[in-house]
Design an enzyme around this catalytic site. Sequence first.
Site, PDB file in Angstrom:
ATOM      1  N   CYS A 286       0.815  -1.226   0.000  1.00 31.21           N
ATOM      2  CA  CYS A 286       0.000   0.000   0.000  1.00 31.21           C
ATOM      3  C   CYS A 286       0.844   1.269   0.000  1.00 31.21           C
ATOM      4  O   CYS A 286       0.620   2.184  -0.804  1.00 31.21           O
ATOM      5  CB  CYS A 286      -0.981  -0.012   1.166  1.00 31.21           C
ATOM      6  SG  CYS A 286      -0.239   0.035   2.820  1.00 31.21           S
ATOM      7  N   HIS A 334      -2.606   1.164   6.936  1.00 30.07           N
ATOM      8  CA  HIS A 334      -2.964   1.127   5.510  1.00 30.07           C
ATOM      9  C   HIS A 334      -3.071   2.548   4.983  1.00 30.07           C
ATOM     10  O   HIS A 334      -3.387   3.484   5.724  1.00 30.07           O
ATOM     11  CB  HIS A 334      -4.290   0.384   5.304  1.00 30.07           C
ATOM     12  CG  HIS A 334      -4.560   0.031   3.872  1.00 30.07           C
ATOM     13  ND1 HIS A 334      -3.839  -0.926   3.188  1.00 30.07           N
ATOM     14  CD2 HIS A 334      -5.459   0.527   2.979  1.00 30.07           C
ATOM     15  CE1 HIS A 334      -4.296  -1.011   1.942  1.00 30.07           C
ATOM     16  NE2 HIS A 334      -5.262  -0.138   1.790  1.00 30.07           N
ATOM     17  N   HIS A 346      -5.739   2.037  -4.167  1.00 28.38           N
ATOM     18  CA  HIS A 346      -4.845   1.444  -3.162  1.00 28.38           C
ATOM     19  C   HIS A 346      -4.456   0.031  -3.548  1.00 28.38           C
ATOM     20  O   HIS A 346      -5.051  -0.583  -4.442  1.00 28.38           O
ATOM     21  CB  HIS A 346      -5.513   1.461  -1.778  1.00 28.38           C
ATOM     22  CG  HIS A 346      -6.674   0.501  -1.648  1.00 28.38           C
ATOM     23  ND1 HIS A 346      -6.949  -0.176  -0.479  1.00 28.38           N
ATOM     24  CD2 HIS A 346      -7.627   0.098  -2.531  1.00 28.38           C
ATOM     25  CE1 HIS A 346      -8.027  -0.940  -0.634  1.00 28.38           C
ATOM     26  NE2 HIS A 346      -8.456  -0.790  -1.859  1.00 28.38           N
TER      27      HIS A 346
END
Length: 372
Positions: A286, A334, A346
């Site tokens: 990510c 994240h 993402h």
Amino acid sequence: MGTVRRRGASSLVLVCALAILTAPGLATGMAYATPSAPASPAAPTAPASPRDPAAPLPGPGGKSLEQVRKEIEELYRQAGTATDAYNLAEAETKAQSEKIVEIANLVVAGQERITTLKSRAGAAARAQYRSGGLPPGAQLALSDSPSQFLDGAGRLRQGEKATSDLLSELSRTQNELQRYAQEASDRWKTLEANRVKQEDSKKQIQEKIKAAEELESKLEAEEKARLIQLEQEAQYKAQTAWLSTGAMKDVNAKATEAGKRAVQFATAQMGKPYEWGAEGPGSFDCSGLTSQAWLAAGRGIPRTSQEQLRLLPKVALKDMRPGDLIIYFDDASHVGMYVGDGAMVHAPRPGRNVTMAGAGSMPIKAVVRPDA
């Protein structure tokens, strides 16, 4: 599809992404900014009707598919946290290694300087010995001629100062070498600690991913397909709840030129697989995706989502613009990039590809701006 504002090339990508993200049987009205309720999922080919996600799965565990989904999601989130710790330790290790090389170069230069200073001091001592123990300035000072005496006194003072300066520089250089040696030792200890941290994080990542993959491997093909559908439904539900709060009501800021370039890079990676610790070109985690996107836009940013949160300027949600980074979960494990129209791009987790999702499909911790 609900009415969605279109902004240049990124909106075209968004429209395509929405089509990709809509599971078979879900209504095509799943837009991010203005979602409508999904239709009932289409029935898989066999069995004739989909399994109730709350019903226990066959096997000794007796867990429902929804329980398995949540468990897999949590395992991958924990792996994401460990991945960030691994990436941070790796960056720190690199920085420490570079510093140690720099210190080593300083030590070599210092040792060469000491050799030169000792040579100069030895030459001065030999000159003093050859003049009977007195430097030339002292001999002139003892002359009967007043002019020679004054001149000799001046030269004597100059000689004393030169000797004092030489000894001071020698002492200072030796002290610096001692300090460099201590700093190098400290750096090596930090380097070793980072190596241990990396190994521990890597072990945690592998354990969490293995546990998640084992859970998923026990599912039948129909259940795996339904699992993806459940993930999308959970994201849709979270996005709908987020939008119902009016979170996007005042969000209409335009992207900067750098922000547009970052978004273009990130969306161009859609379809590439997630891989922990990866930062392209074939796969990403990510924060690898977001850091490389901004690097492509001409701005280097921290490598991990936690460091991105800590070091980049925070902005209010209402001021969010395309290119900004959305940090998710309380532990900042994240990160995604806002692309406009209530959506973000993402790299979700292992087993999934870089994709687009609702900006509110996960709990938002903060929004940060690389080009503030």
